[in-house]
Enzyme design. Structure first.
Site, mmCIF file in Angstrom:
data_model
loop_
_atom_site.group_PDB
_atom_site.id
_atom_site.type_symbol
_atom_site.label_atom_id
_atom_site.label_comp_id
_atom_site.label_asym_id
_atom_site.label_seq_id
_atom_site.Cartn_x
_atom_site.Cartn_y
_atom_site.Cartn_z
ATOM 1 N N GLY A 11 -15.416 -19.653 -3.406
ATOM 2 C CA GLY A 11 -15.067 -19.050 -2.124
ATOM 3 C C GLY A 11 -16.244 -18.395 -1.433
ATOM 4 O O GLY A 11 -17.237 -18.033 -2.077
ATOM 5 N N THR A 18 -7.712 -2.865 6.678
ATOM 6 C CA THR A 18 -7.649 -4.223 6.168
ATOM 7 C C THR A 18 -7.899 -5.217 7.298
ATOM 8 O O THR A 18 -8.197 -4.824 8.438
ATOM 9 C CB THR A 18 -6.307 -4.475 5.430
ATOM 10 O OG1 THR A 18 -6.393 -5.732 4.745
ATOM 11 C CG2 THR A 18 -5.113 -4.486 6.374
ATOM 12 N N LYS A 27 -12.021 -4.610 9.198
ATOM 13 C CA LYS A 27 -12.986 -4.057 8.234
ATOM 14 C C LYS A 27 -14.406 -3.953 8.786
ATOM 15 O O LYS A 27 -15.180 -3.114 8.339
ATOM 16 C CB LYS A 27 -12.989 -4.884 6.943
ATOM 17 C CG LYS A 27 -11.751 -4.688 6.077
ATOM 18 C CD LYS A 27 -11.902 -5.418 4.758
ATOM 19 C CE LYS A 27 -10.700 -5.180 3.860
ATOM 20 N NZ LYS A 27 -10.899 -5.722 2.510
ATOM 21 N N ASP A 65 -13.098 -1.599 -2.327
ATOM 22 C CA ASP A 65 -12.727 -2.900 -2.907
ATOM 23 C C ASP A 65 -13.635 -3.224 -4.098
ATOM 24 O O ASP A 65 -13.188 -3.737 -5.114
ATOM 25 C CB ASP A 65 -12.863 -4.020 -1.868
ATOM 26 C CG ASP A 65 -11.741 -4.017 -0.847
ATOM 27 O OD1 ASP A 65 -10.628 -3.570 -1.183
ATOM 28 O OD2 ASP A 65 -11.976 -4.459 0.294
ATOM 29 N N GLY A 92 -15.427 -16.301 1.679
ATOM 30 C CA GLY A 92 -14.847 -15.380 2.656
ATOM 31 C C GLY A 92 -15.285 -13.952 2.402
ATOM 32 O O GLY A 92 -16.188 -13.685 1.604
ATOM 33 N N GLY A 93 -14.607 -13.010 3.079
ATOM 34 C CA GLY A 93 -14.971 -11.600 2.990
ATOM 35 C C GLY A 93 -14.946 -11.037 1.578
ATOM 36 O O GLY A 93 -15.896 -10.390 1.141
ATOM 37 N N SER A 145 0.796 -1.237 0.000
ATOM 38 C CA SER A 145 0.000 0.000 0.000
ATOM 39 C C SER A 145 0.830 1.291 0.000
ATOM 40 O O SER A 145 0.515 2.219 -0.741
ATOM 41 C CB SER A 145 -0.972 0.004 1.179
ATOM 42 O OG SER A 145 -1.963 -0.975 0.975
ATOM 43 N N MET A 154 -2.143 -19.428 -4.115
ATOM 44 C CA MET A 154 -1.295 -18.337 -3.623
ATOM 45 C C MET A 154 0.069 -18.871 -3.180
ATOM 46 O O MET A 154 0.162 -20.008 -2.734
ATOM 47 C CB MET A 154 -2.000 -17.658 -2.435
ATOM 48 C CG MET A 154 -1.329 -16.396 -1.934
ATOM 49 S SD MET A 154 -2.127 -15.751 -0.429
ATOM 50 C CE MET A 154 -3.651 -15.115 -1.082
ATOM 51 N N VAL A 205 -19.900 -24.625 3.251
ATOM 52 C CA VAL A 205 -21.279 -24.529 2.757
ATOM 53 C C VAL A 205 -22.120 -23.563 3.606
ATOM 54 O O VAL A 205 -22.887 -22.758 3.073
ATOM 55 C CB VAL A 205 -21.951 -25.921 2.687
ATOM 56 C CG1 VAL A 205 -23.451 -25.802 2.472
ATOM 57 C CG2 VAL A 205 -21.332 -26.739 1.554
#
Length: 275
Positions: A122, A59, A63, A99, A124-125, A16, A191, A150
């Protein structure tokens, strides 16, 4: 000199400061950007330090926890229940989610249209934001997850039904079949250092016309390699990372960025990451 920053925990080696420094240069802004690591256990005590910034980014894992300390929320921040950018105007703190705009502009940059049948891997957030934006764009959305996820995916499904009055489908990754206009990977599969992993087998990736992978380390995941070899349009997550920062500066400073300006910052950031 105006001060801006990023808070999260842990922050590690964040890109950043590099990104914002280059974006400030474009508009000749004399400003600093620093990292402010705040332990979640002491988050409320850290708020006073954040209030000294003219604006700041937020971050993981703050958040959501930042929201009670804000005076106002933008429409998107309220919809997602997540804030990644805060504007401080004379002590009034307004929370935004850039985002989503980073994601949409990254797709535009890659010539990918968010429409038709969208497969999102996915829950997640970041996947939650991808899900909402896909439905808002009018796409027909399927979320594919591991069995363990799920419940989280169904939570997104229920929230979309409640807030947007739209129906989406949730399936197990192993059950993915058919063709999709856009495949979005919101998981960390592939990743660094697990670069030989892919969220879906090659033959299933090859049936997607366009692929967006939120990962940017490595720049070319196995997923994107499969997409490129199949002739699909594709993008990694770096343009989204740079664009969300650019939109944050547009909010803070009232400036505007062109595709070409941001493309140059993406190139500089990519070079810095390779060092």
């Amino acid at each position: 000199m105006e001060k801006f920053g990023l808070t999260g925990y842990p922050l590690g080696h964040s890109m950043s400061p590099v990104i914002h420094r280059e974006l400030f240069k474009i508009n000749g802004i004399n400003a600093s950007y620093e990292l402010k690591e705040i332990n979640p256990d002491n988050f409320s005590q850290g708020i006073d330090a954040l209030k000294k910034f003219r604006g700041f980014n937020v971050t993981i894992p703050h958040k959501t926890s930042i929201i009670p300390f804000l005076d106002e929320l933008s429409e998107r921040a309220e919809l997602f229940g997540a804030v990644n950018t805060v504007d401080n105007k004379c002590g009034v703190l307004t929370g935004y989610n850039t985002d989503c705009f980073g994601f949409l502009r990254a797709l535009e940059m890659a010539g990918i249209e968010l429409k038709g049948d969208v497969l999102l891997c996915g829950s997640g957030g970041v996947s939650r934001m991808f899900a909402f934006e896909s439905v808002l764009a009018g796409a027909s959305l399927t979320i594919a997850v591991r069995k363990a996820d799920v419940d989280a995916a169904n939570q997104i499904k229920n929230e979309i039904a409640q807030k947007l009055d739209k129906t989406i489908e949730v399936i197990i990754l192993d059950k993915v079949t058919g063709e999709y206009d856009v495949l979005i990977n919101g998981t960390p599969v592939g990743m660094f250092p697990n670069v030989n992993a892919c969220v879906l087998p090659r033959e299933k990736v090859e049936r997607c016309k366009a692929v967006f992978d939120a990962i940017y380390n490595p720049m070319e995941t196995l997923l994107l390699k499969y997409a490129g070899e199949a002739g699909a349009k594709f993008s990694n997550g770096l343009p989204m990372l740079v664009w969300q920062a650019a939109v944050a500066q547009e909010i803070w400073l009232g400036v505007k960025f062109t595709m070409e300006q941001v493309r140059k910052v993406i190139e500089i950031t990519e070079r810095e990451m390779k060092k």
